[in-house]
Design a protein around this motif. Sequence first.
Motif, PDB file in Angstrom:
ATOM      1  N   CYS A  88      39.997 -38.826 -20.665  1.00 57.05           N
ATOM      2  CA  CYS A  88      40.202 -39.879 -19.673  1.00 57.05           C
ATOM      3  C   CYS A  88      40.812 -41.115 -20.349  1.00 57.05           C
ATOM      4  O   CYS A  88      40.281 -41.596 -21.350  1.00 57.05           O
ATOM      5  N   CYS A 128      33.146 -44.619 -16.894  1.00 60.20           N
ATOM      6  CA  CYS A 128      33.932 -44.947 -15.700  1.00 60.20           C
ATOM      7  C   CYS A 128      33.030 -44.963 -14.477  1.00 60.20           C
ATOM      8  O   CYS A 128      32.241 -44.057 -14.273  1.00 60.20           O
ATOM      9  N   ASP A 182      40.770 -44.132 -19.421  1.00 61.26           N
ATOM     10  CA  ASP A 182      39.972 -45.351 -19.274  1.00 61.26           C
ATOM     11  C   ASP A 182      38.746 -45.397 -20.178  1.00 61.26           C
ATOM     12  O   ASP A 182      38.385 -46.453 -20.696  1.00 61.26           O
ATOM     13  N   CYS A 183      38.073 -44.268 -20.363  1.00 57.99           N
ATOM     14  CA  CYS A 183      36.808 -44.302 -21.105  1.00 57.99           C
ATOM     15  C   CYS A 183      36.839 -43.417 -22.347  1.00 57.99           C
ATOM     16  O   CYS A 183      35.837 -43.345 -23.065  1.00 57.99           O
ATOM     17  N   CYS A 202      37.569 -37.714 -14.194  1.00 63.78           N
ATOM     18  CA  CYS A 202      36.624 -38.149 -15.216  1.00 63.78           C
ATOM     19  C   CYS A 202      35.207 -37.781 -14.780  1.00 63.78           C
ATOM     20  O   CYS A 202      34.871 -37.877 -13.603  1.00 63.78           O
TER      21      CYS A 202
HETATM   22 ZN   LIG Z   1      36.706 -42.050 -17.592  1.00 64.44          ZN
END
Ligand SMILES: [Zn+2]
Length: 399
Positions: free
Chosen positions: A67, A34, A69-70, A23
């Motif tokens: 990514c 992140c 997560d984000c 990321c």
């Molecule tokens: Zn990320």
Amino acid sequence: MARRLTCPYCYETFTAREIGFRCNSRMSPTQKRCPRKRDRILAERMGQRAEVGPDFAGDGRKPTAVCPDCDGETTYRICPVCHSTLPVQFGMVENRMIAMVGAKASGKTVYMTVLLHEVMHQVGAAFGAALMGADDATMLRFSSDYQDQLFRDGQMFLGTRTAVANDNRVEPLVFRFGLRRRGLFGERPQHTVLSFFDTAGEDFSSRDGMEINTRYLANADGIILLLDPLQMPGARKAARPGTALPGSEGVDAPGNVLSRVTNMLLGLQKGTPRKVDTPIAVVFSKLDAFWHQLEAGSPLRAQPPTGNQFDVEDSLSVHEEVRQLLKDWDGVPIDQALENNYARYRYFGVSALGNSPTPEARVAPTGIQPYRVADPLLWLLSEFGSVPRKVRRKGKGRG
Ligand SMILES: [Zn+2]
Ligand SMILES: Nc1nc2c(ncn2[C@@H]2O[C@H](COP(=O)(O)OP(=O)(O)OP(=O)(O)O)[C@@H](O)[C@H]2O)c(=O)[nH]1
Ligand SMILES: [Mg+2]
Ligand SMILES: [Zn+2]
């Protein structure tokens, strides 16, 4: 089976699909970001402790991934084994690993530094080629640890740290070599990723050191073996008076380094024994100490041809000249070992400095005057098909 790629940083192999992502830790379209943290694998394998974005798996055959997560999109692709960021277009352009080996004090670090410097400047310009660091760490390390010390400060190097002393790591310098080539559709640049690693001479005289270097050598596409005539008893006595002679304590005879490397490469083979297929450039260093002994017409005193092709005829005459010199230098066993064990080898003679350094281990007042340093690299690149060959006479054998 999918084609295996080799990481230019750790020399481990994997398929394109297995390539991971990192990321970029920027604000994503969904306003998430992140945090950066230390990557344990990167620290362990490469000694890099900087904080970076989190890594995640994806389809490494694609140039980007999102990514989880984000939701941000990243273009950073990483090696699944060592987590180094791979060069742009990795897997899509040629990727060639070049290993530099040789006894202690044979001149590897000086040669590598001068070679890369030359290719970035003079040779590159003549060839229509550009060489640049593939990553920030390489650029920084090449200028501060290598180029500045030799070219700006005029200082020789201390012995290179052994891999064993360096937490079992070898740290290659990774470059992108771009060549403008005229093709069907006009001029287009052709890129090759080049990974160089400079070993410590001692690594070839200890078992542990040899083991660490095995992976690197086994996965190398080309080998530059540096042999120092000043370490050959038959040549040492013929050196120009006043030449700084390497000490002989703890130094391996050039033939021994070749045997170790050969045994290792042969040991990796499976099935019927055959010759090693990796092209090996056998480079005699510090030629400046022997110029006074060469005949005026020797190709090792002539200026190498210029142009944007690898000159096959010139290379073959240097090859034969070195083979003759080997006879005077009690080096016939080296020639036999190469002939018996390697399908592709070529001799070269170079002087990285053009003169002996001063007793204070500094560049001579005449400055650095490299001689024929790029020949071995150009030959390897021509063997890889990355640089065109110029053949003048017909039927003069393989380039
Ligand atoms: Zn990320
Ligand atoms: N005359 C002459 N001497 C050279 C040349 N290149 C290197 N040397 C000498 O050889 C010494 C060792 O060179 P290095 O490049 O540090 O050797 P190395 O093979 O990297 O050595 P290790 O890292 O200990 O394995 C230098 O300090 C110089 O004294 C050259 O082109 N001509
Ligand atoms: Mg060194
Ligand atoms: Zn890697």
